[in-house]
Design an enzyme around this catalytic site. Structure first.
Site, PDB file in Angstrom:
ATOM      1  N   ASN A  11       0.828  -1.214   0.000  1.00 38.39           N
ATOM      2  CA  ASN A  11       0.000   0.000   0.000  1.00 38.39           C
ATOM      3  C   ASN A  11       0.856   1.255   0.000  1.00 38.39           C
ATOM      4  O   ASN A  11       2.053   1.210   0.306  1.00 38.39           O
ATOM      5  CB  ASN A  11      -0.851   0.091   1.282  1.00 38.39           C
ATOM      6  CG  ASN A  11      -1.901  -0.991   1.370  1.00 38.39           C
ATOM      7  OD1 ASN A  11      -2.334  -1.531   0.360  1.00 38.39           O
ATOM      8  ND2 ASN A  11      -2.309  -1.315   2.589  1.00 38.39           N
ATOM      9  N   VAL A  12       0.188   2.367  -0.270  1.00 35.75           N
ATOM     10  CA  VAL A  12       0.766   3.651   0.102  1.00 35.75           C
ATOM     11  C   VAL A  12      -0.076   4.139   1.278  1.00 35.75           C
ATOM     12  O   VAL A  12      -1.299   3.962   1.297  1.00 35.75           O
ATOM     13  CB  VAL A  12       0.774   4.654  -1.076  1.00 35.75           C
ATOM     14  CG1 VAL A  12      -0.613   4.951  -1.577  1.00 35.75           C
ATOM     15  CG2 VAL A  12       1.459   5.941  -0.663  1.00 35.75           C
ATOM     16  N   GLU A 136      -4.639  -9.115   4.013  1.00 33.35           N
ATOM     17  CA  GLU A 136      -5.052  -7.965   3.189  1.00 33.35           C
ATOM     18  C   GLU A 136      -5.084  -8.313   1.705  1.00 33.35           C
ATOM     19  O   GLU A 136      -5.118  -7.417   0.862  1.00 33.35           O
ATOM     20  CB  GLU A 136      -4.114  -6.770   3.429  1.00 33.35           C
ATOM     21  CG  GLU A 136      -4.389  -6.077   4.755  1.00 33.35           C
ATOM     22  CD  GLU A 136      -3.579  -4.800   4.958  1.00 33.35           C
ATOM     23  OE1 GLU A 136      -4.039  -3.926   5.691  1.00 33.35           O
ATOM     24  OE2 GLU A 136      -2.480  -4.693   4.369  1.00 33.35           O
ATOM     25  N   THR A 202       0.044 -10.285  20.611  1.00 32.65           N
ATOM     26  CA  THR A 202       0.757  -9.017  20.810  1.00 32.65           C
ATOM     27  C   THR A 202      -0.149  -8.052  21.570  1.00 32.65           C
ATOM     28  O   THR A 202      -1.332  -7.916  21.265  1.00 32.65           O
ATOM     29  CB  THR A 202       1.200  -8.419  19.460  1.00 32.65           C
ATOM     30  OG1 THR A 202       0.047  -8.221  18.641  1.00 32.65           O
ATOM     31  CG2 THR A 202       2.160  -9.333  18.725  1.00 32.65           C
ATOM     32  N   ASP A 234       3.583  -5.313  12.218  1.00 32.04           N
ATOM     33  CA  ASP A 234       4.285  -5.823  11.031  1.00 32.04           C
ATOM     34  C   ASP A 234       5.783  -5.946  11.324  1.00 32.04           C
ATOM     35  O   ASP A 234       6.436  -6.908  10.904  1.00 32.04           O
ATOM     36  CB  ASP A 234       4.066  -4.891   9.840  1.00 32.04           C
ATOM     37  CG  ASP A 234       2.589  -4.608   9.608  1.00 32.04           C
ATOM     38  OD1 ASP A 234       1.767  -5.500   9.889  1.00 32.04           O
ATOM     39  OD2 ASP A 234       2.264  -3.477   9.182  1.00 32.04           O
TER      40      ASP A 234
HETATM   41  O1  RIB Z   1      -0.195  -2.523   9.750  1.00 35.12           O
HETATM   42  C1  RIB Z   1      -0.086  -1.227   9.255  1.00 35.12           C
HETATM   43  C2  RIB Z   1      -0.477  -1.198   7.813  1.00 35.12           C
HETATM   44  O2  RIB Z   1      -1.841  -1.515   7.699  1.00 35.12           O
HETATM   45  C3  RIB Z   1      -0.323   0.145   7.162  1.00 35.12           C
HETATM   46  O3  RIB Z   1       0.959   0.338   6.596  1.00 35.12           O
HETATM   47  C4  RIB Z   1      -1.445   0.175   6.134  1.00 35.12           C
HETATM   48  O4  RIB Z   1      -1.004   0.172   4.825  1.00 35.12           O
HETATM   49  C5  RIB Z   1      -2.317  -1.029   6.461  1.00 35.12           C
HETATM   50  O5  RIB Z   1      -2.133  -2.035   5.559  1.00 35.12           O
END
Ligand code: RIB
Length: 282
Positions: A11-12, A136, A202, A234
């Site tokens: 994503n951006v 996602e 977490t 992440d």
């Molecule tokens: O976990 C954070 C991420 O969730 C963000 O960078 C955004 O793009 C969403 O995917």
């Protein structure tokens, strides 16, 4: 260290700081805008690469400037992008509202939903040392990847975010599951069966609970001055994979991943604060 393969979203992220949420029809002012690379998949890949992992990213970008930027960003971290593909859609876009270090995120999937059916997933996964997945991209791709990984005994790290009603039969094929506290409550009980080695819950500044066959072990978080927690989960996943791939046991890998996740929250943007190995040592 073998190849860490991340299959997931790119994503951006467009984020702004807010004091309050707007009501319907209301316009309010944000501040401190940031436009930066994101996506749970790409974030995990960058976190692992910054810590010295040999990483391949598998994902979809759109035919637009955001897609080109996302690809350039992955390249700049020496991530193998042979399997980043382009779709005639917009690149995934996350709109992020930051409030005192916490965040609310709306994701418009765009190209992340446009996976071709004929990707060479078997070739990609068969030789991986670990496979990282999140939620996602279309679940059908994730499910296929899990089945292939099981076939080749490749351990799987799955972050069930955004959380969904995952079938128990699917969750039991996962080696390490990394829900946050909210997600954990929405998953079925009795996860620790079949292939599942550990569920790592977490809990942000409260650390991580390891649920495995020995019971529950709590690993504390590292105190830092958090400015933006976007991407901390992440970072945890990417760092945990690097630590496992370099031979650490689960508890050692969680400690290392906690350190990385804490540091990642000290800068605005999902990837900006992700540490390099020497920063963790310092
Ligand atoms: O976990 C954070 C991420 O969730 C963000 O960078 C955004 O793009 C969403 O995917």
């Amino acid at each position: 260290m073998g190849k860490i393969v991340v299959i997931g979203s790119i994503n951006v992220d467009i984020s702004t700081e807010l004091n309050d949420l707007p009501q319907i029809g209301e316009t309010i002012k944000g501040s401190n805008v940031s436009i930066s690379p994101g996506g749970k998949g790409a974030n995990q890949a960058v976190a692992a690469a910054k810590l010295g992992g040999d990483v391949m990213m598998v994902g979809m970008i759109g035919e637009d400037a955001f897609g080109a930027d996302a690809l350039a960003n992955l390249n700049s971290h020496c991530i193998d992008v042979t399997n980043v593909w382009t779709a005639s859609e917009t690149t995934g876009l996350a709109m992020i509202l930051r409030e005192n270090g916490d965040n609310r995120i709306i994701v418009a999937s765009g190209a992340n939903n446009a996976w071709p059916v004929d990707l060479p997933l078997e070739t990609i996964i068969a030789n991986a040392s670990i496979l990282l997945l999140q939620n996602e991209i279309p679940f059908v791709v994730t499910e296929k990847a899990v089945n292939i990984a099981n076939l080749y005994n490749v351990p799987i790290l799955f972050d069930p975010a955004p959380v969904d009603h995952f079938p128990l039969s699917f969750l039991r094929k996962i080696t390490y599951l990394t829900p946050n506290e909210t997600e954990f409550k929405q998953l079925p009980e009795d996860l620790l069966q079949a292939e599942t080695k550990a569920v790592l819950v977490t809990q942000a500044k409260h650390g991580v609970e390891i649920h495995d066959e020995t019971g529950i072990t709590h690993v504390p978080a590292f105190p830092v001055d958090t400015v933006d927690s976007t991407g901390a989960g992440d970072t945890f996943n990417g760092a945990f994979a690097v630590a496992l791939a370099s031979g650490k046991n689960v508890q050692g890998a969680v400690t290392f991943a906690n350190q990385a996740a804490a540091l990642s929250t000290t800068k605005i943007g999902a990837q900006k604060g992700m540490p390099k190995l020497n920063e963790i040592k310092d």
